[in-house]
Design an enzyme around this catalytic site. Structure first.
Site, mmCIF file in Angstrom:
data_model
loop_
_atom_site.group_PDB
_atom_site.id
_atom_site.type_symbol
_atom_site.label_atom_id
_atom_site.label_comp_id
_atom_site.label_asym_id
_atom_site.label_seq_id
_atom_site.Cartn_x
_atom_site.Cartn_y
_atom_site.Cartn_z
ATOM 1 N N HIS A 251 0.829 -1.219 0.000
ATOM 2 C CA HIS A 251 0.000 0.000 0.000
ATOM 3 C C HIS A 251 0.858 1.261 0.000
ATOM 4 C CE1 HIS A 251 -2.945 -3.042 1.396
ATOM 5 N NE2 HIS A 251 -3.732 -2.332 0.604
ATOM 6 N N ASN A 252 1.662 1.391 -1.030
ATOM 7 C CA ASN A 252 2.612 2.500 -1.102
ATOM 8 C C ASN A 252 2.232 3.459 -2.235
ATOM 9 O OD1 ASN A 252 3.342 1.101 -3.445
ATOM 10 N ND2 ASN A 252 4.761 -0.175 -2.266
ATOM 11 N N HIS A 255 1.252 1.894 -5.508
ATOM 12 C CA HIS A 255 -0.122 1.362 -5.529
ATOM 13 C C HIS A 255 -1.106 2.509 -5.766
ATOM 14 C CE1 HIS A 255 -3.832 -0.675 -4.406
ATOM 15 N NE2 HIS A 255 -4.017 0.180 -3.418
ATOM 16 N N ASP A 292 -5.395 5.499 -0.121
ATOM 17 C CA ASP A 292 -4.669 4.689 0.874
ATOM 18 C C ASP A 292 -3.629 5.522 1.629
ATOM 19 O OD1 ASP A 292 -5.711 2.107 1.038
ATOM 20 O OD2 ASP A 292 -4.739 1.479 -0.814
ATOM 21 N N ASP A 401 -9.136 -0.271 -7.441
ATOM 22 C CA ASP A 401 -8.343 -0.648 -6.275
ATOM 23 C C ASP A 401 -7.843 -2.094 -6.360
ATOM 24 O OD1 ASP A 401 -7.115 -0.274 -3.865
ATOM 25 O OD2 ASP A 401 -8.912 -0.552 -2.652
HETATM 26 ZN ZN LIG Z 1 -5.768 0.492 -2.279
#
Ligand SMILES: [Zn+2]
Length: 533
Positions: A251-252, A255, A292, A401
């Site tokens: 989740h960086n 992403h 995120d 996503d």
């Molecule tokens: Zn995400």
């Protein structure tokens, strides 16, 4: 009696400890304490060669002088139950109360003077830089990192991950400088076209370049001209986003880019510009870049079970998604990074409502609820109905996503490795802390193909198919590649199964007396459960 020798360094000095393999844990700790010349209440930490903390216990994996562990005395006389007040004592002042005072002062000045004076910016910068310094100093990790597992009564700390989580200031400034140098470059038409397709390969682009590509998206959707967004404000906004995505495997910032790029691609592929107004599109793209923000690499189940600060703040209700959204609006609160600052109050209100709706929709525990809503609307779907458009926007961010499998295999597969790395890290932590272990994250139960086949069949396909029902042109772009991915992982799963059977067969022939029970298969629901991304 069998003994074990452990090689380690303390203050750069090579040492070795020898102890019986079955001696009490405390004896081993005392041995290391003596080697470090540490007092009875000092806190010791042992790092392996990868820099990970390992438990000082008789179970320590034996090493050699070439693979020395590193022992550190990280704090003297620290009571782990009182971390917050210890921090205040150690610093001589309370950083968070200072920050709060600063915030309220700034608000007052803003209401009275309508503009933030330079001195406040300077003070904010100083507080921020001090906070970053604190969080990135390794030997201050005792502020929350140290966990004494010996008595089993410790309380999980929500801050244990901070040591490596945040980007350092140097890292950020370096990328920002590069980005600003590149941001005036003209991106070629080929790249601009390529950016509109789901086959785009993110792995070829470094972070500063990714920021340029995000800038292209805002430009080519005409947001800059339609909403009067100043270029330096957009750049500051993109930089703040980059800064607030953490250094974690999945989740960086990359992403964030992939999800946004898929959303961007979908907008073009479905010709959404002719069906929805610019504000809706602005909501969709901005929700994607923010969705995120400040993810810590541990999902909601962990947050809730570990009773982290986030779970407490949001009463266990989508703690992560609420946080991502709050961070987004924190960034937008600052005039210099508020890309909506030239919009009317009414427009801002609508955008805020839309972004909150979209980001909160990415909590996978709401998957079925949102999908069912969309299914019910499909036969009567009407683009001029706001409620219908709202559900479509939620579906589109959800699709984006979890869209990695709709990408070419050589782009998608490394993402699965990243995801599993983050999952395994969480389940390892859950095991360490005695929390319930999330089955689809357990390295003892999940394999690469098993993690995907169920997920594609029961989560991805049904979702993607419904979107393609509204936009049949998407069939070839997102459904076909997902079908291919399912075949690929099904084959891989069968091959693994065959390998396992062969292995069991050969085990039986070699050591019939020591044959173990075959490893338990993942629970049927385990791998198909919606995964929160
Ligand atoms: Zn995400």
């Amino acid at each position: 009696m069998a003994t074990k020798i452990i090689y380690f360094t303390v203050n750069g000095r090579p040492e070795q400890a020898e102890f019986p393999v079955d001696c009490p844990s405390q004896d081993v700790k005392d041995l290391f304490r003596a080697a470090a010349e540490a007092g009875p209440h000092d806190i010791l930490k042992l790092y392996n060669t990868k820099g990970n903390i390992i438990n000082i216990s008789p179970q320590l994996a034996p090493n050699s002088p070439h693979s020395c562990y590193k022992l550190e005395v990280v704090a003297a006389d620290c009571n782990s139950e009182l971390l917050g007040s210890d921090l205040i004592i150690a610093l001589g002042f309370d950083l968070s109360s200072m920050e709060k005072r600063l915030q309220s002062l700034e608000k007052r000045i803003l209401t009275e003077a309508a503009e933030t004076p330079a001195i406040v910016y300077e003070m904010k910068r100083q507080v921020e830089s001090f906070r970053e310094k604190l969080e990135s100093v390794e030997h201050l990790s005792w502020l929350g990192l140290y966990k004494d597992m010996s008595d089993g009564t410790h309380k999980p700390s929500p801050f244990y991950h901070k040591r490596t989580l945040r980007k350092t200031r140097e890292e950020c400034e370096h990328v920002k400088e590069k980005f600003l140098q590149m941001s005036s470059l003209e991106v070629s038409l080929e790249v601009r076209q390529y950016l509109k397709t789901p086959t785009f390969d993110n792995w070829q682009w470094e972070d500063a370049e990714i920021m340029v590509l995000l800038q292209v998206m805002y430009t080519d959707l005409d947001f800059i001209s339609t909403f009067n967004i100043e270029l330096d404000v957009l750049q500051q906004f993109l930089y703040e986003l980059y800064r607030r995505y953490n250094n974690i495997p999945f989740h960086n910032f990359k992403h964030c880019f992939c999800v946004t790029q898929m959303m961007y691609g979908l907008i073009w592929l479905t010709d959404l510009r002719s069906k929805m107004d610019s504000i809706d599109l602005l909501i969709m793209l901005t929700s994607a870049v923010c969705h995120d923000l400040d993810h810590t690499g541990y999902n909601n189940a962990y947050q809730i079970n570990a009773r982290t600060e986030l779970a407490l703040r949001y009463n266990d209700i989508s703690p992560l998604e609420n946080h991502h959204c709050a961070v987004a609006f924190e960034i937008l609160e600052k005039t210099e990074s508020n890309i909506f600052r030239n919009l009317s109050t009414e427009q801002f209100k609508r955008i805020r409502e839309g972004i909150i709706k979209c980001i909160l929709a990415t909590d996978m525990t709401r998957h079925t609820e949102i999908l069912n809503k969309f299914k019910a609307l499909l036969p009567v779907f009407n683009f001029s109905n706001k409620d219908h458009r709202d559900v479509l926007m939620m579906i589109m961010i959800k699709v984006s996503d979890i869209s990695n499998e709709a990408r070419p295999m050589d782009v998608a597969e490394p993402w699965l490795d990243c995801l599993l790395q983050e999952f395994f890290n969480q389940s390892d932590m859950e095991k360490l802390e005695g929390l319930p272990v999330t089955p689809f994250m357990d390295r003892d139960k999940v394999t690469k193909p098993s993690s995907q086949t169920g997920f594609i069949r029961f989560v991805l396909f049904p979702l993607f198919t419904e979107l393609a029902n509204l936009f049949p042109c998407l069939e070839q772009h997102i459904i076909d590649p997902v079908r291919k991915a399912l075949d690929y992982y099904t084959e891989m799963e069968k091959a693994l199964e065959r390998e396992k059977q062969n292995w069991a067969q050969s085990e039986k022939m070699v050591k019939p007396s020591t044959l173990k029970e075959p490893e338990a298969r993942p629970e049927p629901g385990g791998t198909t459960k919606p995964v929160s991304l």
